[in-house]
Every structure is written in structure tokens, then in C-alpha cells.
Design a protein around this motif. Structure first.
Motif, PDB file in Angstrom:
ATOM      1  N   VAL A 112       0.819  -1.362  -0.007  1.00  0.00           N
ATOM      2  CA  VAL A 112      -0.077  -0.151   0.086  1.00  0.00           C
ATOM      3  C   VAL A 112       0.916   1.379  -0.135  1.00  0.00           C
ATOM      4  N   GLY A 113       0.492   2.433  -0.558  1.00  0.00           N
ATOM      5  CA  GLY A 113       0.809   3.491  -0.482  1.00  0.00           C
ATOM      6  C   GLY A 113      -0.081   4.425   0.273  1.00  0.00           C
ATOM      7  N   PHE A 114       0.482   5.192   1.329  1.00  0.00           N
ATOM      8  CA  PHE A 114      -0.272   5.832   2.305  1.00  0.00           C
ATOM      9  C   PHE A 114       0.345   6.882   2.933  1.00  0.00           C
ATOM     10  N   THR A 115      -0.490   7.812   3.352  1.00  0.00           N
ATOM     11  CA  THR A 115      -0.086   9.105   4.135  1.00  0.00           C
ATOM     12  C   THR A 115      -0.448   8.755   5.661  1.00  0.00           C
ATOM     13  N   PRO A 116       0.497   8.809   6.505  1.00  0.00           N
ATOM     14  CA  PRO A 116       0.224   8.584   8.028  1.00  0.00           C
ATOM     15  C   PRO A 116      -0.436   9.814   8.538  1.00  0.00           C
ATOM     16  N   LEU A 117      -1.613   9.642   9.101  1.00  0.00           N
ATOM     17  CA  LEU A 117      -2.426  10.658   9.981  1.00  0.00           C
ATOM     18  C   LEU A 117      -2.127  11.022  11.262  1.00  0.00           C
ATOM     19  N   ASP A 118      -2.059   9.949  12.084  1.00  0.00           N
ATOM     20  CA  ASP A 118      -1.727   9.797  13.586  1.00  0.00           C
ATOM     21  C   ASP A 118      -0.946   8.618  13.635  1.00  0.00           C
ATOM     22  N   SER A 119       0.202   8.541  14.318  1.00  0.00           N
ATOM     23  CA  SER A 119       1.112   7.903  14.603  1.00  0.00           C
ATOM     24  C   SER A 119       1.823   7.880  16.039  1.00  0.00           C
ATOM     25  N   VAL A 120       2.152   6.596  16.456  1.00  0.00           N
ATOM     26  CA  VAL A 120       2.796   6.583  18.010  1.00  0.00           C
ATOM     27  C   VAL A 120       4.143   6.074  17.829  1.00  0.00           C
ATOM     28  N   THR A 126      12.661   3.783  17.289  1.00  0.00           N
ATOM     29  CA  THR A 126      12.838   2.523  16.542  1.00  0.00           C
ATOM     30  C   THR A 126      11.632   1.753  16.186  1.00  0.00           C
ATOM     31  N   ALA A 127      10.502   2.065  16.643  1.00  0.00           N
ATOM     32  CA  ALA A 127       9.103   1.573  16.196  1.00  0.00           C
ATOM     33  C   ALA A 127       8.023   2.390  16.225  1.00  0.00           C
ATOM     34  N   VAL A 128       7.252   2.444  15.245  1.00  0.00           N
ATOM     35  CA  VAL A 128       6.076   3.380  15.036  1.00  0.00           C
ATOM     36  C   VAL A 128       4.972   2.359  14.733  1.00  0.00           C
ATOM     37  N   ARG A 129       3.657   2.938  15.314  1.00  0.00           N
ATOM     38  CA  ARG A 129       2.425   2.373  15.243  1.00  0.00           C
ATOM     39  C   ARG A 129       1.456   3.191  14.626  1.00  0.00           C
ATOM     40  N   HIS A 130       1.167   3.097  13.257  1.00  0.00           N
ATOM     41  CA  HIS A 130       0.142   4.053  12.802  1.00  0.00           C
ATOM     42  C   HIS A 130      -1.265   3.689  13.112  1.00  0.00           C
ATOM     43  N   THR A 131      -1.931   4.734  13.873  1.00  0.00           N
ATOM     44  CA  THR A 131      -3.329   4.529  14.361  1.00  0.00           C
ATOM     45  C   THR A 131      -4.450   4.913  13.439  1.00  0.00           C
ATOM     46  N   ARG A 132      -3.985   5.913  12.716  1.00  0.00           N
ATOM     47  CA  ARG A 132      -4.863   6.362  11.426  1.00  0.00           C
ATOM     48  C   ARG A 132      -4.125   6.839  10.350  1.00  0.00           C
ATOM     49  N   ALA A 133      -4.363   6.308   9.184  1.00  0.00           N
ATOM     50  CA  ALA A 133      -3.740   6.551   7.983  1.00  0.00           C
ATOM     51  C   ALA A 133      -4.684   6.941   6.559  1.00  0.00           C
ATOM     52  N   ARG A 134      -4.326   7.540   5.643  1.00  0.00           N
ATOM     53  CA  ARG A 134      -4.932   7.691   4.603  1.00  0.00           C
ATOM     54  C   ARG A 134      -4.478   6.765   3.129  1.00  0.00           C
ATOM     55  N   LEU A 135      -5.376   5.896   2.822  1.00  0.00           N
ATOM     56  CA  LEU A 135      -4.699   5.061   1.677  1.00  0.00           C
ATOM     57  C   LEU A 135      -4.895   5.853   0.427  1.00  0.00           C
ATOM     58  N   LEU A 136      -3.647   5.713  -0.271  1.00  0.00           N
ATOM     59  CA  LEU A 136      -3.487   6.528  -1.531  1.00  0.00           C
ATOM     60  C   LEU A 136      -3.683   5.453  -2.788  1.00  0.00           C
ATOM     61  N   GLU A 137      -3.080   4.246  -2.545  1.00  0.00           N
ATOM     62  CA  GLU A 137      -3.366   3.100  -3.540  1.00  0.00           C
ATOM     63  C   GLU A 137      -2.890   1.761  -2.894  1.00  0.00           C
ATOM     64  N   VAL A 138      -3.322   0.705  -3.548  1.00  0.00           N
ATOM     65  CA  VAL A 138      -2.828  -0.741  -3.487  1.00  0.00           C
ATOM     66  C   VAL A 138      -2.395  -0.951  -4.554  1.00  0.00           C
ATOM     67  N   SER A 139      -1.050  -1.863  -4.559  1.00  0.00           N
ATOM     68  CA  SER A 139      -0.334  -2.196  -5.624  1.00  0.00           C
ATOM     69  C   SER A 139      -0.056  -3.679  -5.429  1.00  0.00           C
ATOM     70  N   GLN A 140       0.009  -4.353  -6.721  1.00  0.00           N
ATOM     71  CA  GLN A 140       0.551  -5.660  -6.784  1.00  0.00           C
ATOM     72  C   GLN A 140       2.252  -5.593  -6.934  1.00  0.00           C
ATOM     73  N   THR A 141       2.579  -6.486  -5.884  1.00  0.00           N
ATOM     74  CA  THR A 141       4.315  -6.421  -5.825  1.00  0.00           C
ATOM     75  C   THR A 141       4.825  -7.968  -5.890  1.00  0.00           C
ATOM     76  N   HIS A 142       5.771  -8.181  -6.219  1.00  0.00           N
ATOM     77  CA  HIS A 142       6.607  -9.383  -6.069  1.00  0.00           C
ATOM     78  C   HIS A 142       7.398  -9.384  -4.643  1.00  0.00           C
ATOM     79  N   MET A 143       7.304  -8.214  -4.042  1.00  0.00           N
ATOM     80  CA  MET A 143       8.379  -7.972  -2.558  1.00  0.00           C
ATOM     81  C   MET A 143       7.236  -7.167  -1.659  1.00  0.00           C
ATOM     82  N   PRO A 144       6.385  -7.700  -1.003  1.00  0.00           N
ATOM     83  CA  PRO A 144       5.486  -6.999  -0.124  1.00  0.00           C
ATOM     84  C   PRO A 144       6.448  -6.649   0.985  1.00  0.00           C
TER      85      PRO A 144
END
Length: 165
Positions: A112-120, A126-144
Motif C-alpha cells: 500500500v501507498g499511504f499517508t500517516p495521519l496519526d502515529s505513535v 525505533t518503532a512506529v504504530r500508525h493509528t490512523r492513515a489515508r490510503l492512496l493506492e494498493v499495488s501488486q508487487t513481488h516483494m511486499p
């Protein structure tokens, strides 16, 4: 600062195109796993449950490797283990190539391509947890980015032939 991030499981149904139907494949799968951390080169990233608004996801592009759009997201729902999407792949050169790669198990992941809106962040950053994000697109890929991302099923409908008596 908002940045665009790229990330993520996929079941796909492949069907034959007709002259009147521009859709050559449909699919369903987990675009974003919730509560599942991945290592992004020393940064542990995860998404909280319900981080994405499904109503905002519908109509966004379904793309090939975060480049060329090859279809559209037609449905979305938050489940306990992630954001799930329904999508269509259109009958374009890139769409046909992408569907072929899925059928051949050569490119089975979703990201996914996304924009984080709220993160902790943790104190060490060294660690981030996205609590709210806006999806921009979903892509097919061979390396998720997430281990749990991948095509779980490929189905084709039988090809219909015209018969003249």
C-alpha cells in the motif's frame, strides 16, 4: 510532516475479458495487516486495528508496483486482522501482464501507498504504530513489506466459445 509510505495479502479471481467488459480480473485480499510488525531496515512498523477508513478506500487505484494504475478498489472492510479489499483489473497491456504474473505465481503480494495521519513512536524512535492513515493506492508487487502479504488463491472462469449451427 506527512510522508507517503509504501506497504502489503491477496486472493485473486482471474476471468476472461470480453469485448464489452473492460475488467479482466477481480480479486480480494488483505491489503494491510493489523497488529503485525515488520522491520523496515531498523524501524519496526505496524498498523493499529481500523487505521484506515474503508469508505475512503473504495475508488482508489489498484496499481502495478506503485506505478501504472491497472484497476480500481471496489470494496473495503476492516476485519480483526487487517484491511481487506475487493478490486478489479482492467484490460490494458499492463493489466494483462499483471494478471498473467498473478496466475503464474510470479507476483503474489500486495503493498500500500499511504499517508500517516496519526502515529505513535517509541522513545528510541525505533518503532512506529500508525493509528490512523489515508490510503492512496494498493499495488501488486513481488516483494511486499509484510511477511503475511501474498496471493492465497487464483481462480479462472472457463472460457466461453461461440458456436454457430
Amino acid at each position: 510532516m506527512n510522508t507517503t509510505e509504501i506497504r502489503t495479502d491477496l486472493a485473486i479471481e482471474v476471468r476472461e475479458a470480453s469485448d464489452t467488459d473492460p475488467v479482466i480480473a477481480t480479486g480480494y485480499g488483505r491489503a494491510v495487516p493489523y497488529d503485525d510488525s515488520t522491520d523496515l531496515g531498523g524501524l519496526a512498523e505496524s498498523f493499529a486495528r481500523d487505521a484506515f477508513d474503508p469508505a475512503d478506500v473504495i475508488g482508489k487505484p489498484f496499481a502495478y508496483r506503485h506505478g501504472e494504475p491497472i484497476g480500481t478498489i471496489t470494496g473495503a472492510s476492516n476485519e480483526p486482522d487487517g484491511l481487506y479489499i475487493d478490486f478489479e483489473i482492467l484490460n490494458t497491456a499492463q493489466g494483462r501482464d499483471a494478471a498473467t504474473l498473478m496466475r503464474g505465481n510470479a507476483s503474489k503480494g500486495l503493498s500500500v501507498g499511504f499517508t500517516p495521519l496519526d502515529s505513535v513512536w517509541n522513545k528510541a524512535k525505533t518503532a512506529v504504530r500508525h493509528t490512523r492513515a489515508r490510503l492512496l493506492e494498493v499495488s501488486q508487487t513481488h516483494m511486499p513489506a509484510y511477511r503475511t502479504a501474498g496471493v492465497t488463491e487464483v481462480r479462472e472462469e472457463p472460457t466461453m466459445e461461440d458456436t454457430v449451427d
